[in-house]
Design a protein around this motif. Structure first.
Motif, PDB file in Angstrom:
ATOM      1  N   ILE A  11      27.727   9.064 -54.186  1.00 48.43           N
ATOM      2  CA  ILE A  11      28.383   9.930 -55.162  1.00 48.43           C
ATOM      3  C   ILE A  11      28.133  11.398 -54.814  1.00 48.43           C
ATOM      4  N   HIS A  12      29.195  12.172 -54.755  1.00 44.99           N
ATOM      5  CA  HIS A  12      29.062  13.605 -54.457  1.00 44.99           C
ATOM      6  C   HIS A  12      29.326  14.456 -55.689  1.00 44.99           C
ATOM      7  N   ASP A  13      29.152  15.786 -55.510  1.00 44.58           N
ATOM      8  CA  ASP A  13      29.496  16.765 -56.543  1.00 44.58           C
ATOM      9  C   ASP A  13      28.808  16.508 -57.877  1.00 44.58           C
ATOM     10  N   ILE A  52      15.813  14.346 -56.566  1.00 39.85           N
ATOM     11  CA  ILE A  52      16.517  15.432 -57.248  1.00 39.85           C
ATOM     12  C   ILE A  52      15.517  16.521 -57.598  1.00 39.85           C
ATOM     13  N   GLU A  53      15.848  17.746 -57.243  1.00 37.97           N
ATOM     14  CA  GLU A  53      14.965  18.875 -57.570  1.00 37.97           C
ATOM     15  C   GLU A  53      15.675  19.818 -58.540  1.00 37.97           C
ATOM     16  N   ILE A  85      12.167  14.722 -58.896  1.00 36.85           N
ATOM     17  CA  ILE A  85      12.153  13.363 -59.434  1.00 36.85           C
ATOM     18  C   ILE A  85      12.842  12.443 -58.445  1.00 36.85           C
ATOM     19  N   GLY A  86      12.463  11.169 -58.501  1.00 32.18           N
ATOM     20  CA  GLY A  86      13.071  10.191 -57.608  1.00 32.18           C
ATOM     21  C   GLY A  86      13.583   9.006 -58.393  1.00 32.18           C
ATOM     22  N   LEU A 113      23.302  17.893 -58.460  1.00 39.07           N
ATOM     23  CA  LEU A 113      21.879  17.573 -58.434  1.00 39.07           C
ATOM     24  C   LEU A 113      21.345  17.508 -57.004  1.00 39.07           C
ATOM     25  N   ALA A 114      22.075  16.791 -56.170  1.00 37.67           N
ATOM     26  CA  ALA A 114      21.709  16.637 -54.754  1.00 37.67           C
ATOM     27  C   ALA A 114      22.998  16.439 -53.976  1.00 37.67           C
TER      28      ALA A 114
END
Lengths: 276, 435, 333
Positions: free
Chosen positions: C289-291, C242-243, C255-256, C294-295
């Motif tokens: 998971i969408h929407d 996630i950026e 972050i991961g 974050l990514a």
């Protein structure tokens, strides 16, 4: 779905296949038939197919006039010798081209083939002079050497193609297992390439057996093979077709028999790698 | 006394050793024809006489020519004796490739060789090859068909008569062609025939300055006559017929006339091979009316010794034997007079038994009518009748005969063929430095 | 016995350098796995060690001896190839005996070793067959047999399982691991499959474009990946990255979070999103998971009994102690 072929279609294909097959063997068949005719029957118009007085006279005349066994023996030595020598040289050459190719390998292969593109007569004089100074004129050794060189490009090409089909990993495995280069070629590569090598040998024996330029031009009496035997029955002034046919039949009989017995091997070798 | 006998023995031994050291094996290149094959069967007599053994290399004529040319130009020494023709002999003799045959023995009797042959096989007066057999060309015709047509063949017909006879004998329904002649490309095939035909119309290959003469009216007349004769009365596809094809046609009774080598006479009169053996007559090769030269050629297969051989003495012995009167008698004794090699020696034609052979007289007359040093009506700078004895000839004549064959086959006109021939020869002669 | 040290080795094919200068030490008896995406140079590296390729520069020493110029057979290593590379014209017995025959060993000793190897590998009944008459797994065992009879100082495996079907692969994985347990010989194993690497290795070497990205035990790599590449490569399903704003909140460029370190619930959490595809493995369920804002997708690993449906709105909570932070260069902070 299996492809369905109608009976009519099958019959048509069969007829076409047989026609083409017969057209291919017809000259040989005709030669053999003519060899059993008299000279007059041989030129008969319309041509006689089976209903003529079969005679063995031509064979006895040919037998009487020429020392067939000497020509035959020369052919065997020249064809066999040149092929074996060629294989001995070509196996390592094809190995290196197939498994450790350099940037120039493709060029070398093409260059080798290009030597076959030059008409043989173009190098007749240089080779003849070379033969004179080396004392190779009219010797079997000389012919073995020259036919080996003539056919070497084909041998190398064929072996190269067969070797290319062999996975490199197997040879690497042999190397890891401690095989020297010689052992690798002898124990691993060669046995795996046997069908290919066998058909290469066979094809080259046939090519060498029928080679009629060098064998005629570099021999006189001592080393002349069966091609010279045939040539001695050809004449532009005088009709000796039946005798010529008898001589031709005798000349091709051995190679025909060899081909017949090894055709399975040959077909397998020639189609090797077609389905993998 | 004792010393003397020892010396004698030593001398005898020495002589024996010398004699056995000289027993050589000769390699002879030759062509495949009846006379040569017969000689191969009789060489034991030679071996018995001299101790020399003989190995034969028999090849088809054109292969042989290429083969021996290679060997002799490179001094390969593969052959001790070569069978060569009248075309090569003067050229090779001039080049020093052959051992001169000017010291034949007394009993060999060089003077007995037919003068036309000796001339054709010499260069500058030196004999370079001994004729084994010689031939000219003549008309062979069907006596039965001639009779049926109500004509009579003169001994010395003209082309105009030949055309008339061909028209009379031509019978497509019976599958009989009025005339069969060579049309096949190649300097020794159709090329030879059209050259002698042209000679008999007064044409020539070159003028005295080596300028080709195909643009002259004589050539046009000759070629036009030939194509029209063959198109009207010749067999279909004659443009590809050579000696063997015509022989086959004639033997099967499909030709009224055939003009070709005298050696064919023994084939067409042989009842074993020929269906018309009993109905063959002979006449001199024709000329066009009023032209002094006839269309008969001259050829010999002769034995010569290449300069490269180490065994010249033994080779000379063989040639003396093979082209001798003695050999002719040997063949006559074993195979009959009809089978002796013809056309080489005058004495043969003086032999009573040989005079009975049906074609003997006509063969001799044809040979004598041929003069290789003076082959054409107008003067020429060359020797040879159906050929020009220069090295370039085989190549250019083959090209020219290809153009002519194309005209016979209807692919181009006579004028076109002649124009191309003129250009081809002109270029070749210029390139070869004759002008 | 089988300590292998690579010192500044490089390899170039023509003008392209596939291995830049590289150092690596493989301890005696260690099971080392080279892992990385295809084209990362792992196979080349193995072949350099084997001697099937020559190094362009640098030094390889095996058992403290310089082996850089030694022929493959002289290095005391045995190799198992991806295609098994059995000799098709020889029986299994001859295949296994081949290296011993090449070593000019006595016939009785050859027989003894072949019998022993066949016994260990369950090949006794197949000794007189040819490779063409064997199944994939059996062929693999013959290849291993051929390697072990030589009693090498190290085994090299070049993606040996990639030609086998999934079930067989798991079995063979275990067999190879057991073999290692028993022989205690150095093994170098090349694979592109991080599961094989994780399950078998004592030490994993992660490679990318000829570079070593990280060396360490499986757990070390899992817990402390040195950079984003290793973090993404090791672990299955892949780590979520996630950026943006969320990363800045953690004072990082990115972050991961691993899927297994995210809690998913119907109500209440740090992030929200909509369930896309669910993969039910029985023991576990993977939700995509969408929407989330974050990514594109965030993968979440939940228990097998958790049953959200496509389109459900859910809340996600990452475990704060295992959030990996990376800088703009992808290095771990």
């Amino acid at each position: 779905m299996a492809r369905s072929v109608s009976t009519r279609r099958k019959a048509l294909n069969t007829i076409i296949a047989w026609t083409i097959g017969l057209m291919i063997v017809f000259p040989i068949l005709w030669t053999i038939l003519t060899s059993f005719k008299t000279e007059a029957q041989a030129i008969n118009d319309p041509p006689l197919f089976f209903f003529f007085d079969w005679t063995l006279e031509n064979y006895s005349v040919v037998q009487e006039r020429s020392d067939y066994m000497r020509f035959l023996w020369n052919s065997i030595i020249i064809a066999g010798g040149s092929t074996l020598l060629g294989i001995l040289i070509a196996v390592p050459a094809a190995w290196s081209m197939a498994f450790v190719p350099s940037k120039r390998t493709k060029d070398i292969l093409l260059w080798m083939l290009s030597t076959k593109m030059l008409p043989a007569v173009g190098v007749l004089y240089p080779i003849y002079l070379l033969f004179i100074s080396l004392g190779l004129l009219d010797t079997r050794v000389g012919l073995v050497l020259v036919l080996m060189l003539i056919n070497l490009p084909i041998i190398v090409w064929m072996l190269y193609t067969y070797f290319k089909e062999i996975p490199t990993e197997i040879l690497e495995a042999a190397r890891m297992d401690g095989a020297t280069l010689k052992e690798e070629i002898l124990y691993v590569l060669t046995p795996m390439a046997i069908p290919g090598i066998a058909s290469t040998i066979l094809l080259n024996i046939i090519l060498a057996w029928n080679e009629a330029f060098w064998t005629l031009n570099l021999t006189a009496a001592q080393a002349a093979p069966l091609t010279a035997f045939i040539a001695s029955y050809s004449s532009p002034e005088g009709l000796f077709y039946a005798k010529l046919s008898a001589a031709s039949t005798m000349a091709i009989a051995p190679i025909l028999i060899l081909g017949w017995f090894s055709q399975k091997q040959l077909v397998r070798g020639l189609t090797f790698g077609a389905v993998k | 006394m004792k010393l003397k006998s020892v010396l004698c023995a030593a001398t005898a031994f020495g002589l024996m050793a010398a004699a056995s050291a000289q027993a050589e094996t000769l390699t002879i290149a030759t062509v495949n024809n009846g006379d040569m094959i017969r000689m191969q069967g009789l060489t034991e007599a030679f071996t018995a006489k001299t101790g020399h053994k003989v190995e034969w290399v028999t090849l088809e004529e054109n292969v042989l020519r290429q083969r021996v040319t290679t060997d002799i130009t490179t001094k390969g020494g593969a052959f001790d004796i070569m069978t060569i023709g009248m075309y090569e002999t003067p050229i090779w003799g001039k080049n020093g490739w052959l051992v001169p045959l000017n010291d034949m023995s007394e009993e060999y009797d060089v003077g007995d060789i037919l003068p036309a042959m000796a001339n054709g096989l010499s260069y500058d007066g030196t004999l370079y090859a001994a004729p084994f057999y010689g031939e000219s060309s003549m008309v062979m015709y069907r006596t039965d068909l001639m009779e049926k047509a109500g004509l009579e063949m003169p001994k010395d017909p003209t082309w105009q008569f030949i055309r008339e006879a061909a028209a009379a004998m031509d019978d497509p329904e019976q599958d009989i062609n009025g005339i069969c002649l060579r049309g096949k490309a190649g300097w020794g095939e159709g090329g030879a025939f059209i050259t002698v035909t042209a000679n008999s119309f007064g044409a020539r290959w070159f003028d005295e300055d080596w300028r080709p003469q195909f643009d002259q009216p004589e050539w046009k007349e000759a070629l036009t006559f030939y194509t029209s004769l063959m198109n009207d009365y010749g067999p279909a596809g004659y443009a590809t017929n050579g000696f063997n094809e015509n022989l086959s046609l004639f033997q099967q009774g499909k030709c009224g006339m055939w003009i070709d080598a005298t050696v064919a006479a023994s084939f067409v009169t042989n009842p074993e091979d020929s269906t018309v053996a009993d109905h063959v007559g002979f006449a001199l090769a024709p000329n066009s009316e009023g032209v002094s030269k006839r269309s008969n050629w001259l050829w010999a297969w002769a034995l010569a010794i290449p300069a490269g051989t180490q065994k010249a003495d033994a080779a000379k012995q063989f040639i003396e034997w093979a082209t001798s009167k003695e050999y002719i008698e040997l063949v006559a004794e074993k195979e009959g007079w009809a089978n002796v090699p013809p056309g080489a020696r005058t004495s043969l034609y003086e032999t009573a038994e040989y005079q009975e052979v049906p074609f003997a007289a006509m063969t001799l007359e044809s040979i004598n009518a041929a003069d290789p040093t003076n082959p054409t009506v107008k003067p020429v700078p060359y020797v040879g009748i159906q050929f020009v004895a220069i090295p370039e000839f085989a190549g250019i004549a083959t090209e020219v005969s290809q153009e002519f064959s194309a005209a016979y086959a209807g692919q181009q006109t006579v004028d076109e063929a002649l124009a191309k021939a003129q250009a081809i020869v002109n270029d070749a002669m210029e390139a070869a430095g004759y002008r | 016995m089988g300590r292998i040290v690579l010192d500044q080795i490089t390899k170039s094919f023509g003008s392209t350098q596939v291995i830049p200068p590289l150092d690596l030490t493989i301890e005696d008896g260690e099971f080392t796995v080279f892992v990385g995406p295809s084209g990362c140079g792992k196979s080349t590296l193995l072949r350099l060690i084997a001697g099937l390729e020559d190094v362009t520069s640098g030094q390889i020493s095996i058992d403290g001896q310089d082996a850089t110029q030694l022929a493959p057979a002289k290095r005391g290593l045995a190799m198992v190839f991806q295609s098994y590379a059995l000799y098709p014209h020889m029986t299994v017995r001859k295949n296994i005996a081949f290296p011993l025959r090449m070593a000019k060993m006595e016939q009785s000793e050859i027989d003894r070793r072949v019998t022993a190897a066949a016994d260990v590998l369950n090949l006794t009944d197949y000794l007189d067959r040819r490779p063409g008459q064997l199944s994939g797994g059996q062929r693999q065992r013959v290849a291993i047999g051929r390697a072990i009879v030589r009693e090498p100082s190290a085994f090299l495996f070049d993606e040996p399982l990639s030609n086998l079907d999934a079930a067989l692969r798991v079995g063979m994985r275990l067999e190879i691991s057991e073999l290692h347990e028993r022989l205690k010989t150095t093994m170098i194993y090349v694979t592109h499959d991080q599961v094989e690497a994780m399950t078998m290795a004592d030490k994993i070497v992660v490679l990318r474009a000829g570079h070593i990205e990280q060396v360490g035990s499986p757990l070390e790599l899992y817990k402390n990946p040195r950079n984003k590449f290793v973090a993404g490569f090791i672990g299955s399903p892949k780590m979520n990255f996630i950026e943006g704003e969320e990363a800045k909140r953690h004072n990082a460029h990115a972050i991961g979070v691993r899927p297994e370190h995210i809690e998913v619930s119907e109500s209440g959490g740090d992030w929200t999103g909509v369930v896309g595809v669910s993969e039910h493995l029985g023991s576990d369920t993977f939700f995509h998971i969408h929407d989330t804002g974050l990514a594109d997708t965030i993968t979440v690993r939940a228990g097998g009994e958790v049953g959200f449906r496509h389109g459900d709105r859910v809340h996600l909570t990452p475990r704060s102690d295992v959030i990996h932070k990376f800088d703009a260069q992808g290095l771990r902070l």
